[in-house]
Scaffold this motif. Structure first.
Motif, PDB file in Angstrom:
ATOM      1  N   GLN A   1       0.817  -1.210   0.000  1.00  0.00           N
ATOM      2  CA  GLN A   1       0.000   0.000   0.000  1.00  0.00           C
ATOM      3  C   GLN A   1       0.849   1.257   0.000  1.00  0.00           C
ATOM      4  N   SER A   2       1.970   1.222   0.704  1.00  0.00           N
ATOM      5  CA  SER A   2       2.886   2.362   0.786  1.00  0.00           C
ATOM      6  C   SER A   2       4.310   1.827   0.635  1.00  0.00           C
ATOM      7  N   PRO A   3       5.110   2.395  -0.271  1.00  0.00           N
ATOM      8  CA  PRO A   3       6.449   1.849  -0.524  1.00  0.00           C
ATOM      9  C   PRO A   3       7.406   1.931   0.654  1.00  0.00           C
ATOM     10  N   LEU A   4       7.149   2.866   1.579  1.00  0.00           N
ATOM     11  CA  LEU A   4       8.025   3.035   2.731  1.00  0.00           C
ATOM     12  C   LEU A   4       7.210   3.002   4.021  1.00  0.00           C
ATOM     13  N   LEU A   5       7.769   2.329   5.002  1.00  0.00           N
ATOM     14  CA  LEU A   5       7.214   2.307   6.350  1.00  0.00           C
ATOM     15  C   LEU A   5       8.122   3.138   7.240  1.00  0.00           C
ATOM     16  N   ALA A   6       7.542   4.043   8.006  1.00  0.00           N
ATOM     17  CA  ALA A   6       8.305   4.902   8.913  1.00  0.00           C
ATOM     18  C   ALA A   6       7.855   4.655  10.341  1.00  0.00           C
TER      19      ALA A   6
END
Length: 375
Positions: free
Chosen positions: A292-297
């Protein structure tokens, strides 16, 4: 051999190779002609290595200059970096705080400016945690991306060779030398999913940092984060018992590390099977989020780094790994970068990408660095 008191993290200094980028390596990586002692007196007379670790050989072939080996938490089995035998490196920018473990010396020599980059190993956060404590970049590739040939322990289902650097361009160069695929330069950061998992002050600072750079992260959850942390502890306990229990017969392993190694003997097959189930399910959960989102923060550390006095009991701070260890379990690449301070203690942002997304993480680090200069 120079002692830790003479140099900010080295246990041995020398010069190998010719070139521009200077680096040091954690004393769990073999260097031909030197002993690999892993900060442990039980390995003080270990056989002299006949060959360089594979990653070290590659960097020397790329004309990087190896300046020495760095100290660590004994047997890379601890999170504080405190080591009475091989020395506890001073945290260069935050001397009252722990340097972080286990790759303490590798973080310290980069933070002090003595080298351009360094190598550590990350089994449960052991690159990302000291990087966060010392205020530098810490990069853990996905499991198996970099060779572990010539790395102690020989077998691990969690451990990865990782890289410390002060700036993202050096990190990019090192990754290129090690044949980690690059991504196209970023003109804007892709969508980021944010997981609130640290104390409120840290999460608030991270969100402020992201928003100041024009990012509106999508708030997400990882319901199995705590389960993954516990599963990682179970597996490392079992694997370190298998790797290190022969050393206990010498009575030369420090009591706190020896007790943790002995605990691995009691890990039951059912507990291991459950940990592997969690590994599979948590990996799928992270994969789904990253679709869903290319990066996890999220935060690198759930709390502010403790002082050396506060960390006197090593077992009291093991939960500092609860946001980094899960991504050793899942095998995803992860990177930490400094973003500020709270009450004089550093705060770091952790970014996680899909497997194979090492290049995206490095590009993201460069993007954040460019944004910091603009601000």
């Amino acid at each position: 051999m120079k002692s830790i008191c003479e140099s900010n993290g080295y246990v041995e200094q020398f010069v190998l190779g010719e070139g521009e980028l200077r680096f040091a390596v954690k004393d769990t990586l073999d260097i031909a002609g030197y002993r690999t002692r892993a900060g442990c007196p039980a390995l003080a007379a270990a056989p002299i290595a006949r060959h360089h670790a594979s990653v070290v050989e590659t960097l020397l072939d790329k004309r990087c200059v190896l300046t020495g080996k760095t100290t660590l938490h004994e047997l890379a089995f601890g999170v504080t970096g405190i080591n009475a035998w091989s020395g506890t490196p001073v945290n260069p920018h935050f001397p009252q705080l722990i340097p972080g473990g286990s790759s303490s010396g590798s973080a310290a020599v980069v933070a002090s400016g003595e080298v351009d980059f360094s190598l550590g190993t990350d089994t449960g956060g052991s690159v990302r945690m000291p990087a966060a404590c010392c205020g530098v970049l810490g990069f853990k590739p996905g499991y198996g991306v970099l060779s572990r040939k010539g790395v102690l322990p020989e077998h691990s289902s969690l451990d990865c060779v990782g890289i410390f650097a002060r700036d993202a361009e050096v990190l990019r160069q090192v990754a290129h030398h090690l044949s980690i695929p690059e991504s196209l330069p970023l003109t804007a950061l892709p969508e980021v999913a944010f997981v609130a998992a640290a104390i409120p002050e840290i999460d608030a600072l991270i969100l402020k940092h992201l928003e100041q750079r024009g990012l509106r992260p999508r708030h997400s959850t990882l319901s199995m984060l705590a389960d993954a942390h516990r599963a990682g502890l179970t597996i490392i306990s079992h694997e370190n018992w298998q790797a290190f229990h022969p050393l206990l017969s010498s009575d030369e392993v420090s009591p706190d590390v020896a007790s943790r190694i002995r605990a691995g003997k009691d890990v039951e097959p059912a507990a291991l099977a459950d940990a592997e189930r969690v590994r599979s399910e948590f990996t799928a959960q992270v994969d789904a989020l990253l679709e869903q989102s290319p990066l996890l923060a999220l935060a690198t550390l759930p709390e502010l780094p403790p002082t050396l006095e506060e960390a006197d009991d090593p077992l009291s701070v093991v939960n500092l790994t609860r946001l980094v260890r899960p991504f050793n379990l899942s095998g995803h690449p992860a990177l930490t970068l400094p973003i500020g301070e709270i009450r004089g203690r550093p705060v770091a942002l952790q970014l996680v990408a899909a497997k194979g997304g090492e290049g995206l993480l490095i590009q993201a680090a460069q993007w954040f660095e460019q944004q910091r200069r603009r601000h």
